[in-house]
Design an enzyme around this catalytic site. Structure first.
Site, PDB file in Angstrom:
ATOM      1  N   LYS A   1     -10.521  -4.809  -4.670  1.00 22.34           N
ATOM      2  CA  LYS A   1     -11.635  -3.893  -4.897  1.00 22.34           C
ATOM      3  C   LYS A   1     -11.199  -2.454  -5.082  1.00 22.34           C
ATOM      4  CE  LYS A   1     -13.135  -4.250  -0.191  1.00 22.34           C
ATOM      5  NZ  LYS A   1     -12.063  -3.619   0.581  1.00 22.34           N
TER       6      LYS A   1
ATOM      7  N   LYS B   1      -3.514 -10.095  -7.212  1.00 25.05           N
ATOM      8  CA  LYS B   1      -4.765 -10.390  -6.506  1.00 25.05           C
ATOM      9  C   LYS B   1      -5.913  -9.538  -7.055  1.00 25.05           C
ATOM     10  CE  LYS B   1      -5.824  -8.617  -2.456  1.00 25.05           C
ATOM     11  NZ  LYS B   1      -6.617  -8.358  -1.264  1.00 25.05           N
TER      12      LYS B   1
ATOM     13  N   LYS C   1       0.844  -1.208   0.000  1.00 26.93           N
ATOM     14  CA  LYS C   1       0.000   0.000   0.000  1.00 26.93           C
ATOM     15  C   LYS C   1       0.872   1.249   0.000  1.00 26.93           C
ATOM     16  CE  LYS C   1      -4.142  -1.987   0.531  1.00 26.93           C
ATOM     17  NZ  LYS C   1      -5.219  -1.967  -0.379  1.00 26.93           N
TER      18      LYS C   1
HETATM   19  P1  ATP Z   1      -8.372  -3.191  -0.972  1.00 26.79           P
HETATM   20  O1  ATP Z   1      -8.135  -3.293  -2.427  1.00 26.79           O
HETATM   21  O2  ATP Z   1      -9.135  -1.967  -0.572  1.00 26.79           O
HETATM   22  O3  ATP Z   1      -7.133  -3.395  -0.149  1.00 26.79           O
HETATM   23  P2  ATP Z   1      -9.368  -5.884  -1.040  1.00 26.79           P
HETATM   24  O4  ATP Z   1     -10.100  -6.045  -2.313  1.00 26.79           O
HETATM   25  O5  ATP Z   1      -8.013  -6.455  -0.962  1.00 26.79           O
HETATM   26  O6  ATP Z   1      -9.353  -4.370  -0.578  1.00 26.79           O
HETATM   27  P3  ATP Z   1     -10.214  -6.466   1.584  1.00 26.79           P
HETATM   28  O7  ATP Z   1     -11.185  -5.559   2.191  1.00 26.79           O
HETATM   29  O8  ATP Z   1      -8.778  -6.203   1.920  1.00 26.79           O
HETATM   30  O9  ATP Z   1     -10.316  -6.517   0.018  1.00 26.79           O
HETATM   31  O10 ATP Z   1     -10.529  -7.974   1.927  1.00 26.79           O
HETATM   32  C1  ATP Z   1     -11.699  -8.459   2.454  1.00 26.79           C
HETATM   33  C2  ATP Z   1     -11.555  -9.929   2.750  1.00 26.79           C
HETATM   34  O11 ATP Z   1     -11.589 -10.653   1.529  1.00 26.79           O
HETATM   35  C3  ATP Z   1     -10.246 -10.298   3.425  1.00 26.79           C
HETATM   36  O12 ATP Z   1     -10.484 -11.396   4.266  1.00 26.79           O
HETATM   37  C4  ATP Z   1      -9.367 -10.700   2.289  1.00 26.79           C
HETATM   38  O13 ATP Z   1      -8.379 -11.609   2.670  1.00 26.79           O
HETATM   39  C5  ATP Z   1     -10.379 -11.346   1.337  1.00 26.79           C
HETATM   40  N1  ATP Z   1      -9.992 -11.130  -0.058  1.00 26.79           N
HETATM   41  C6  ATP Z   1      -9.870  -9.938  -0.689  1.00 26.79           C
HETATM   42  N2  ATP Z   1      -9.495 -10.106  -1.961  1.00 26.79           N
HETATM   43  C7  ATP Z   1      -9.379 -11.449  -2.136  1.00 26.79           C
HETATM   44  C8  ATP Z   1      -9.024 -12.258  -3.242  1.00 26.79           C
HETATM   45  N3  ATP Z   1      -8.698 -11.731  -4.408  1.00 26.79           N
HETATM   46  N4  ATP Z   1      -9.033 -13.593  -3.082  1.00 26.79           N
HETATM   47  C9  ATP Z   1      -9.365 -14.149  -1.888  1.00 26.79           C
HETATM   48  N5  ATP Z   1      -9.705 -13.438  -0.815  1.00 26.79           N
HETATM   49  C10 ATP Z   1      -9.712 -12.108  -0.917  1.00 26.79           C
END
Ligand code: ATP
Ligand code: LTN
Length: 336
Positions: A203, A200, A118
């Site tokens: 969002k 990954k 980040k």
């Molecule tokens: P950001 O992009 O804002 O960091 P993010 O998309 O990574 O957000 P989080 O809010 O960090 O999503 O994650 C929410 C939950 O979903 C966490 O438990 C995270 O481990 C899981 N998660 C997020 N993205 C994935 C993914 N691509 N595959 C599996 N699990 C995920």
């Protein structure tokens, strides 16, 4: 609720409303929240305090926080069985976080992969909150004495740090915190971007077409899967190193249909990638259709959502304040 909840083990998990929920957050986390909710006493939150470690537009953050609650419910989390709340409504998280900051080492936080990622992405806003983010997360978990934390793979390091902090505190003051275990699914723990399968699905990076959101319409979902990056081979085979795109699609298809990789390989043995992508897209469309429809109805019912998060915060605060009082006493703060 109180009586039956007393014997059950506890779960705490959360997602920050920093963007629209994705298929990654559903398959990596929420799906398991739903599956575990009968067996455990569950606390699921919208981590709005974590969201502001990256700059947010206030009106969007408010809208997404409520929409996220509606999506939790639409995914199958029953507010009668699960405590759902907004993180900033339970002040014990922030209060415990200050105390635990004093039991967390600078070096430990410097090693966190999410902080490194980040800060590289937000080079003009490497704020202290981004750095101490895992301490707030540890507080979220420990304040409920959670036994289990269902998350995707990327959060494993944070749960491990939580265990270290809890063990350190317990070592100094005697048993205070339950040591939590991460719960990471065997398949679906790391869903990759459909456009850049080495990264990954995330969002906060929704612009390049690699991300599918829970509220996307069927046409958008089909388009994303049809455009998904694959490879120059033609064989549907699980091989994350040489075929990351196809392997990612296989993971998605496998978690949704419960078919093994071998079954999927056989099913598409003599068919091209086009057929496979269409099948995965259709499976996702059917998975998400009821979630979108139900969310739309719930978002329109503001009074209901409000009753859920208010009741949730009350129940959560009751449990959280108990831990906080114990911690304040142990560290030597004078009782009020
Ligand atoms: P950001 O992009 O804002 O960091 P993010 O998309 O990574 O957000 P989080 O809010 O960090 O999503 O994650 C929410 C939950 O979903 C966490 O438990 C995270 O481990 C899981 N998660 C997020 N993205 C994935 C993914 N691509 N595959 C599996 N699990 C995920
Ligand atoms: N850090 C997590 C979101 C999160 C969380 C938590 C997850 C905040 N607090 C407590 C589990 C338990 C993330 O970035 N996905």
């Amino acid at each position: 609720m109180e009586n039956s909840a007393v014997q059950k083990k506890k779960i705490l998990s959360g997602i920050k409303p920093s963007g629209d929920l994705t298929l990654g957050s559903y398959l990596g986390a929420i799906k398991n929240w739903v599956e575990l909710s009968d067996e455990y006493d569950c606390f699921y939150m919208m981590a709005d305090m974590h969201a502001i470690t990256v700059r947010q537009t206030p009106a969007d953050l408010r809208r997404r926080t409520l929409s996220q609650l509606a999506q939790y419910i639409a995914c199958g989390l029953d507010p009668k069985k699960n405590t759902m709340f907004i993180q900033s409504h339970v002040s014990a998280h922030a209060e415990l976080s200050w105390v635990l900051n004093c039991y967390t080492m600078f070096g430990e936080l410097s090693r966190m992969t999410q902080f490194k990622d980040k800060s590289a992405k937000n080079a003009t806003n490497i704020n202290a909150g981004l750095f101490t983010y895992p301490v707030l997360m540890a507080s979220d978990i420990l304040v409920y004495q959670a036994d289990l934390v269902p998350v995707g793979e990327d959060q494993k390091q944070h749960v491990e740090l939580t265990r270290d902090i809890a063990n350190r505190f317990n070592g100094v003051y005697g048993d205070t915190f339950t040591i939590p275990e991460p719960f990471i699914p065997k398949t679906g723990a790391r869903i990759m971007s459909l456009q850049e399968p080495q990264n990954k699905m995330s969002k906060s990076e929704q612009d390049n077409g690699g991300c599918v959101c829970l509220l996307d319409k069927p046409e958008a979902i089909m388009k994303a899967f049809k455009r998904a990056v694959t490879d120059s081979d033609t064989c549907v085979r699980f091989d994350t190193k040489n075929k990351p795109g196809i392997s990612n699609l296989m993971q998605i298809y496998s978690v949704i249909t419960n078919k093994s990789f071998e079954q999927i390989e056989n099913e598409f043995a003599s068919r091209g990638y086009g057929d496979f992508k269409t099948a995965v897209g259709e499976a996702v469309v059917e998975l998400l259709r009821p979630v979108r429809e139900q969310t739309e109805k719930l978002i329109a019912d503001k009074a209901y959502l409000e009753s859920v998060y208010k009741e949730g915060a009350e129940r959560a605060a009751y449990v959280a304040n108990k831990t906080l009082r114990k911690v304040y006493k142990r560290v030597g703060f004078v009782a009020k």
